[in-house]
Design a protein around this motif. Sequence first.
Motif, PDB file in Angstrom:
ATOM      1  N   UNK A 196      25.791  37.156  73.210  1.00 27.12           N
ATOM      2  CA  UNK A 196      24.555  37.524  73.912  1.00 27.12           C
ATOM      3  C   UNK A 196      23.561  38.280  73.032  1.00 27.12           C
ATOM      4  N   UNK A 197      24.053  39.049  72.059  1.00 23.80           N
ATOM      5  CA  UNK A 197      23.131  39.846  71.234  1.00 23.80           C
ATOM      6  C   UNK A 197      22.520  39.045  70.089  1.00 23.80           C
ATOM      7  N   UNK A 198      22.862  37.743  70.023  1.00 28.78           N
ATOM      8  CA  UNK A 198      22.358  36.925  68.912  1.00 28.78           C
ATOM      9  C   UNK A 198      20.834  36.766  68.969  1.00 28.78           C
ATOM     10  N   UNK A 199      20.190  36.991  67.831  1.00 28.37           N
ATOM     11  CA  UNK A 199      18.760  36.714  67.666  1.00 28.37           C
ATOM     12  C   UNK A 199      18.639  35.834  66.442  1.00 28.37           C
ATOM     13  N   UNK A 200      17.909  34.711  66.557  1.00 30.12           N
ATOM     14  CA  UNK A 200      17.861  33.779  65.418  1.00 30.12           C
ATOM     15  C   UNK A 200      17.124  34.387  64.233  1.00 30.12           C
ATOM     16  N   UNK A 201      15.914  34.843  64.478  1.00 32.50           N
ATOM     17  CA  UNK A 201      15.094  35.322  63.367  1.00 32.50           C
ATOM     18  C   UNK A 201      15.078  36.852  63.358  1.00 32.50           C
ATOM     19  N   UNK A 202      16.028  37.432  62.640  1.00 35.28           N
ATOM     20  CA  UNK A 202      16.122  38.891  62.532  1.00 35.28           C
ATOM     21  C   UNK A 202      15.327  39.335  61.315  1.00 35.28           C
ATOM     22  N   UNK A 203      14.240  40.073  61.542  1.00 31.45           N
ATOM     23  CA  UNK A 203      13.435  40.544  60.406  1.00 31.45           C
ATOM     24  C   UNK A 203      13.520  42.046  60.316  1.00 31.45           C
ATOM     25  N   UNK A 204      13.779  42.527  59.140  1.00 33.85           N
ATOM     26  CA  UNK A 204      13.833  43.969  58.943  1.00 33.85           C
ATOM     27  C   UNK A 204      13.184  44.285  57.607  1.00 33.85           C
ATOM     28  N   UNK A 205      12.219  45.212  57.637  1.00 33.44           N
ATOM     29  CA  UNK A 205      11.547  45.595  56.398  1.00 33.44           C
ATOM     30  C   UNK A 205      12.240  46.810  55.798  1.00 33.44           C
ATOM     31  N   UNK A 206      12.334  46.783  54.502  1.00 32.34           N
ATOM     32  CA  UNK A 206      12.877  47.945  53.797  1.00 32.34           C
ATOM     33  C   UNK A 206      11.799  48.416  52.832  1.00 32.34           C
ATOM     34  N   UNK A 207      10.761  49.044  53.398  1.00 32.43           N
ATOM     35  CA  UNK A 207       9.578  49.374  52.607  1.00 32.43           C
ATOM     36  C   UNK A 207       9.595  50.783  52.039  1.00 32.43           C
ATOM     37  N   UNK A 208      10.624  51.537  52.364  1.00 36.78           N
ATOM     38  CA  UNK A 208      10.649  52.936  51.934  1.00 36.78           C
ATOM     39  C   UNK A 208      10.651  53.062  50.420  1.00 36.78           C
ATOM     40  N   UNK A 209      10.563  54.309  49.945  1.00 38.72           N
ATOM     41  CA  UNK A 209      10.599  54.520  48.496  1.00 38.72           C
ATOM     42  C   UNK A 209      11.914  54.010  47.917  1.00 38.72           C
ATOM     43  N   UNK A 210      11.799  53.407  46.739  1.00 37.86           N
ATOM     44  CA  UNK A 210      12.990  52.805  46.123  1.00 37.86           C
ATOM     45  C   UNK A 210      13.437  53.622  44.914  1.00 37.86           C
ATOM     46  N   UNK A 211      14.745  53.727  44.821  1.00 38.96           N
ATOM     47  CA  UNK A 211      15.329  54.295  43.613  1.00 38.96           C
ATOM     48  C   UNK A 211      15.825  53.148  42.767  1.00 38.96           C
ATOM     49  N   UNK A 212      15.929  53.383  41.492  1.00 39.81           N
ATOM     50  CA  UNK A 212      16.437  52.304  40.670  1.00 39.81           C
ATOM     51  C   UNK A 212      17.908  52.040  40.959  1.00 39.81           C
ATOM     52  N   UNK A 213      18.288  50.757  40.935  1.00 38.37           N
ATOM     53  CA  UNK A 213      19.644  50.369  41.332  1.00 38.37           C
ATOM     54  C   UNK A 213      20.722  50.918  40.396  1.00 38.37           C
ATOM     55  N   UNK A 214      20.361  51.136  39.155  1.00 36.99           N
ATOM     56  CA  UNK A 214      21.380  51.516  38.189  1.00 36.99           C
ATOM     57  C   UNK A 214      22.183  50.319  37.697  1.00 36.99           C
ATOM     58  N   UNK A 215      21.790  49.129  38.120  1.00 35.08           N
ATOM     59  CA  UNK A 215      22.504  47.918  37.704  1.00 35.08           C
ATOM     60  C   UNK A 215      21.905  47.306  36.442  1.00 35.08           C
ATOM     61  N   UNK A 216      20.806  47.901  35.967  1.00 25.32           N
ATOM     62  CA  UNK A 216      20.208  47.396  34.733  1.00 25.32           C
ATOM     63  C   UNK A 216      20.642  48.274  33.576  1.00 25.32           C
ATOM     64  N   UNK A 217      20.929  47.654  32.457  1.00 22.26           N
ATOM     65  CA  UNK A 217      21.276  48.401  31.261  1.00 22.26           C
ATOM     66  C   UNK A 217      20.108  48.325  30.293  1.00 22.26           C
ATOM     67  N   UNK A 218      20.085  49.255  29.339  1.00 22.50           N
ATOM     68  CA  UNK A 218      18.962  49.317  28.395  1.00 22.50           C
ATOM     69  C   UNK A 218      18.780  48.003  27.643  1.00 22.50           C
ATOM     70  N   UNK A 219      19.893  47.359  27.352  1.00 19.82           N
ATOM     71  CA  UNK A 219      19.813  46.156  26.531  1.00 19.82           C
ATOM     72  C   UNK A 219      19.406  44.895  27.290  1.00 19.82           C
ATOM     73  N   UNK A 220      19.309  44.996  28.625  1.00 21.29           N
ATOM     74  CA  UNK A 220      19.005  43.795  29.416  1.00 21.29           C
ATOM     75  C   UNK A 220      17.622  43.261  29.097  1.00 21.29           C
ATOM     76  N   UNK A 221      17.553  42.004  28.874  1.00 18.73           N
ATOM     77  CA  UNK A 221      16.259  41.384  28.635  1.00 18.73           C
ATOM     78  C   UNK A 221      16.018  40.337  29.711  1.00 18.73           C
ATOM     79  N   UNK A 222      15.295  40.738  30.734  1.00 19.87           N
ATOM     80  CA  UNK A 222      15.024  39.796  31.825  1.00 19.87           C
ATOM     81  C   UNK A 222      13.858  38.932  31.444  1.00 19.87           C
TER      82      UNK A 222
END
Lengths: 201, 166
Positions: free
Chosen positions: B140-166
């Motif tokens: 019953x709680x199913x909604x097809x199009x669930x939209x949620x914004x995550x617009x707050x201030x972002x911190x860096x993920x810490x998943x990038x290393x200095x040597x990464x070249x994107x």
Amino acid sequence: MAASGPEEREIDYDRPTGAGPLTVKVIMLGDSAVGKSKMMERFLLDDFKPHQHSTFAVNLFRHRCTAQGRDVLVDFWDTAGQEAFKSMHPSYYHQAHACILVFDATRKVTYKGLSGWYQELRENRPKIPALCAVNKIDENPDVTSRSFNFTEKNGMPLYYVSASKGTNVVRLFTDAIDRAVTYKLDPTDEMDHILEELERD
Amino acid sequence: MTSAAEGEAGRPVKLGIRLSPPCLLLVYRPARSGAALRLRKMPVKSLTATSNCARVAQELRERHRPHLDAVPQNKLLKMLRVLQEGLSGGRVEDILPRVELEFRVDPDEDLNQLSTELLDRKKAAMDEHFNRQVVRPDQPEFVYDVRQDFDGPKQHSGWDDDGDDW
């Protein structure tokens, strides 16, 4: 649906569209077990019925919808276990109009994997729109307050997605279709077409 | 309608094994309210050292329908792997830790390199979480199009290393 009907035929996605729907191709990329198929399934629900490509081991999902006021037929191409080679056959990229890159919010290694996928994408399709999704945010909610160099440096939108809860899944796929249609109607890279013309001879 | 945790046959309580001859044991509470716990023994005759456990699991699910419907796939696969390892002797206490590792997802492991069968075990472990969280269209709680914004201030993920070249 008849087996020989237009829904079953393989499509030349570059064919100029006369009557009938606009055809676009959207490809999925990303490491094993990031949830690419789960996301597809959540978007398509009952229409989640893969066709095998006649020549290559990929899963195709055909989806009919309306985008930008046009009747659109989308083929989603999903990997079927070729991730082991960290590379896809060139036909996977051929004539694609948009790409969705996926990584897993619980596994950094899958984020690192994006660079390889992206590089291969750009070697094959230098200009098509690319969207990025981080899946499984329900398992690592902290990720929704994080930013990532990969998407920032490449100017790519990042979608925070949960295939289990449905969060932002429909938004991601409808945006991808919309961008694919935009690209098809006004391709920014003429070179793509010239190359494809040569390949067809 | 029955929930995912309760099949037509009732609610699974415990899953176990007997190594020799290989047999899967299921303790369940029948769907009829107030009924006492039951034990179902399911011999696993087709299992060999080289069997694909996912295929054996599928055979068992079909043969013993609906009793295994509500048993999570990774639990079933894990039991079959213990039985499979046990075919060449050994004690459950020694086999279990090895098998547990196959079903554990190491966040730093590159799963791209695994065989299909090993990858399926990792996926089965992930699916257990998925199936607990999933909201399906028939709920019953199913909604097809669930939209949620995550617009707050972002911190860096810490998943990038200095040597990464994107």
